[in-house]
Design an enzyme around this catalytic site. Structure first.
Site, PDB file in Angstrom:
ATOM      1  N   ASP A  85       5.544   0.288  -4.842  1.00  0.00           N
ATOM      2  CA  ASP A  85       4.296  -0.379  -4.513  1.00  0.00           C
ATOM      3  C   ASP A  85       4.534  -1.063  -3.163  1.00  0.00           C
ATOM      4  OD1 ASP A  85       1.795  -1.491  -4.427  1.00  0.00           O
ATOM      5  OD2 ASP A  85       1.867  -2.366  -6.432  1.00  0.00           O
TER       6      ASP A  85
HETATM    7  C1  BGC Z   1      -1.321  -2.390  -4.787  1.00  0.00           C
HETATM    8  C2  BGC Z   1      -1.378  -0.891  -5.019  1.00  0.00           C
HETATM    9  C3  BGC Z   1      -1.985  -0.217  -3.829  1.00  0.00           C
HETATM   10  C4  BGC Z   1      -1.173  -0.560  -2.593  1.00  0.00           C
HETATM   11  C5  BGC Z   1      -1.690   0.078  -1.343  1.00  0.00           C
HETATM   12  C6  BGC Z   1      -0.687  -2.736  -3.453  1.00  0.00           C
HETATM   13  O1  BGC Z   1      -0.878  -4.091  -3.172  1.00  0.00           O
HETATM   14  O2  BGC Z   1      -0.619  -3.012  -5.829  1.00  0.00           O
HETATM   15  O3  BGC Z   1      -2.112  -0.607  -6.174  1.00  0.00           O
HETATM   16  O4  BGC Z   1      -2.048   1.166  -4.025  1.00  0.00           O
HETATM   17  O5  BGC Z   1      -1.207  -1.974  -2.417  1.00  0.00           O
HETATM   18  O6  BGC Z   1      -2.915  -0.446  -0.966  1.00  0.00           O
END
Ligand code: BGC
Length: 703
Positions: A239
């Site tokens: 993530d």
């Molecule tokens: C989130 C993800 C997301 C990623 C990219 C993160 O903060 O937890 O779900 O895909 O950002 O935007």
């Protein structure tokens, strides 16, 4: 070699595995290391020398958007995951996946960072709206469909956030302490199914820790389960910034192929990212890593690059895919089927468009657009039809919209949450279950002036209603229903469509009834009990949480999440899992099971008749639960193991058949580390909700 002759990795006619190996063999160590982390927030790095372009990704769970495509223009905004799940319509989830992929393709993206399939453990989780349900079975069935839909278009899906990312509060540090049985029975089934049944091409490792280890370096989850047990062939990405506290060598050895976003400006200078090529090189030089570890991770990423055709010419056709009329139709259909009629006293609904003369529409969410905001799932929508606009369009020329509640025949009160901090919002949880006081007051005052009131709840998670629900005749849970939400709502209010949505989560009466809220250790995680004062226990303030928060969150409820908890503890929910009213009625009859005695190997079938006994066309979600009557371990009173959504005309009836396997009767046995079906009596329960069981039959499992 001839000048125009293709190298093996460039040749589309060769097997992907062969192309992967060929490309890998041409990469220098430096190039390999560079590919393990991203650039520009949503891209991987390119390698000019070999003609390797960046692989580009985008969020997200209910429409292409978020920060990834801020500048790419307007996209389709679909109903959020909880709403889509409330349709219980597998076909719609698959079509939604297809639509997401097409829109991603239209702007040159190859990976969609969806679906989000974490279990809704607490109603306070700020990202519940991005997730599907509290139930592992419903979760897995729909997750598989979304992934299949996306990948059918040659775009990679990304199952996220692996795993047990069930709260936003303290999300970068929280340590979800969960039993193996709860992991297996509740939190992992959807991830497992997306791998085994949909061959998902990518998985996103979570921010939190699971039993001490961060998601990105969790050997048990990433190697032992994902790769060895489930035979995952895709790649794992972190993530965004989830690697801030992790160890480079551990992440590589756990099979984290791609660190996202990598070296972007947002990273403080003194905090070199985990897969910085220099760090990786040092680990190799010192013998902590071998090149084969790097190759292993990289091969997985390259494989997906080939699967999405990253070297092939892309036919970017904005007009054809983006916001296509069929996506607008799909968004409306999901919204129509996902809205849940919670209450409808004296059949106030549907309203008769020919009888009603004046209507008032009020409340903070009547005209509020919800597409953008809430975090990474935000969508820059081409348009969004709010409840007010949808009703206005429907009423045009027939009904007058007035502001006086007293003078209107009926009033529609649009309340709920929004995508501001401490509502349905990433990186923060809600603080309490109730609606804001002024909304509760608005409801009460409105009903006092005119009892013909319909409350529309716009939210991604449950709200408490005890303070006002008895005074209100009709309530619709409308979620965040996408760009056509207002139209769908009007379709339901005026009866063009009979509601068929069913709750994919239990609505508790009060927070303390909910499984994660038995103690502060189980949510949000509390440091020092001695310092707690009695008044603090109501957790009203975020500062309080920060003061006392402890990183460990004990999943003390084990497998008793959602309705499993309410059932076993005999707690009456406000609205139970699977609940949802219709404008018509259904009769269940003639339950028959192919055998009375089930052995440990063979499938068996269950059939029943369903009849639409009302006078309107409508759809019913037939829910099949199983109950283990005699068991050596504590098991839920019932567990969902099948469902079908059936559309019937008045008086029409259909025979419905389910096939069950002995595995559907099993539990995860921690001693033998395997799934077990114990001999003895089981019950098959069929109903219209988890607490409206219409037919029951006992079966026996033999030794
Ligand atoms: C989130 C993800 C997301 C990623 C990219 C993160 O903060 O937890 O779900 O895909 O950002 O935007």
């Amino acid at each position: 070699m001839e000048r125009n002759e293709k190298l093996a990795y460039q040749d589309e006619n060769l097997e992907i595995e062969f192309r992967v190996k060929d490309l890998l063999s041409r990469l220098t160590l430096e190039e390999k290391l560079s590919l393990l982390s991203g650039k520009k927030l949503f891209w991987t790095k390119s390698i000019k020398r070999l003609g390797i372009p960046s692989l580009k990704m985008t969020d997200g769970p209910h429409g292409i958007g978020g920060f990834a495509v801020r500048f790419a223009g307007k996209m389709s905004y679909f109903p959020v995951a909880t709403c889509r799940t409330a349709t219980w319509n597998t076909h719609l989830s698959e079509q939604f996946g297809v639509a997401l992929a097409k829109e991603a393709k239209s702007i040159g993206r190859s990976i969609v960072l969806a679906p989000g399939i974490n279990i809704q453990r607490t109603p306070l989780c700020g990202r519940n709206f991005e997730y599907q349900t509290e139930d592992p079975f419903l979760n897995k069935i729909l997750a598989v469909k979304v992934v299949k839909g996306i990948q059918s278009q040659g775009i990679a899906a990304c199952a996220k956030h692996y795993a047990a990312n069930n709260q936003e509060f303290n999300r970068f540090k929280v340590n979800s302490k969960i039993s193996e049985r709860a992991l297996r029975e509740i939190y992992l089934p959807a991830f497992e199914a997306t791998v085994k049944e949909a061959n998902v091409w990518s998985v996103m490792a979570c921010y939190n820790r699971i039993n001490e280890e961060y998601g990105c370096e969790n050997h048990d989850l990433l190697v032992d389960k994902l790769v060895k047990e489930w035979d995952f062939r895709g790649f794992v990405m972190s993530d965004w910034f989830a690697t801030r506290f992790t160890n480079t060598v551990k992440c590589i050895k756990a099979g984290l192929s791609l660190e996202m976003p990598g070296n972007v400006k947002m990273i403080p200078k003194n905090q070199a990212f985990c897969y910085h090529p220099k760090k990786l090189k040092r680990a190799l030089d010192m013998g902590f890593l071998e090149e084969r570890h790097i190759d292993n991770n990289l091969m997985r990423l390259l494989r997906v690059m080939f699967l999405v055709g990253f070297l092939e010419e892309r036919n970017i056709d904005f007009e054809k895919y983006r916001n296509a009329p069929e996506h607008q139709i799909l968004a409306r259909k999901i919204a129509q089927e996902g809205m849940v009629l919670l209450k409808n006293e004296c059949d106030l609904l549907p309203l008769n468009i020919n009888e009603i003369k004046k209507i008032s529409i009020l409340g903070p969410n009547a005209k509020k657009k919800m597409a953008s905001g809430g975090g990474s799932s935000s969508v820059n929508a081409l348009y969004e039809i709010t409840p007010y606009k949808g009703l206005k369009l429907k009423c045009k020329g027939k009904i007058k919209i007035i502001s006086s509640v007293e003078k209107s025949d009926v009033s529609v009160i649009c309340v709920g949450l929004n995508h501001k901090k401490f509502n349905d919002y990433e990186n923060k949880d809600r603080l309490y279950l109730e609606l804001p006081l002024e909304q509760e007051q608005l409801i009460k005052e409105t009903v006092k002036k005119n009892p013909n009131a319909i409350v529309i709840l716009i939210s991604g998670s449950p709200v408490a209603m005890d303070n006002w629900i008895n005074e209100v005749p009709a309530v619709i849970q409308a979620w965040y229903a996408g760009m056509e939400g207002g139209m769908a709502l009007a379709d339901i209010i005026f009866g063009d469509v009979s509601p068929s949505g069913k709750l994919p989560i239990t609505f508790p009466r009060k927070l303390s009834d909910s499984p994660a809220h038995a103690s502060l250790l189980s949510y949000p995680g509390i440091k020092d009990w001695n310092k707690l004062k009695e008044g603090d226990l109501s957790i009203k303030k975020d500062e309080f949480r920060i003061k006392y928060a402890y990183d460990d969150v004990l999943y003390e409820e084990g497998i008793f999440v959602g309705y499993r908890h309410f059932d076993i503890n005999n707690i009456e929910p406000l609205f139970c899992f699977g609940h949802g009213l219709s404008y018509t009625t259904f009769e269940y009859s003639n339950l028959s099971i192919s055998r009375e005695v089930i052995n440990q190997k063979d499938a068996f079938s269950i059939s029943l008749d369903l009849c639409n006994t009302g006078n309107r066309r409508g759809a019913e979600v037939v829910q099949l639960y199983v109950q283990d009557v005699e068991s050596s371990v504590q098991r839920p009173i019932k567990e969902l193991k099948g469902f079908q959504k059936i559309m019937l005309e008045p008086s029409e009836y259909k025979k419905i058949t389910f096939e069950l396997h002995p595995a559907d009767l099993s539990f995860y046995d921690e001693n033998s580390k395997s799934w077990k079906v114990e001999p003895g009596e089981f019950k098959i329960l069929l109903g219209s909700s988890s607490r409206d069981i219409r037919l029951t039959e006992a079966i026996k499992v033999s030794d």
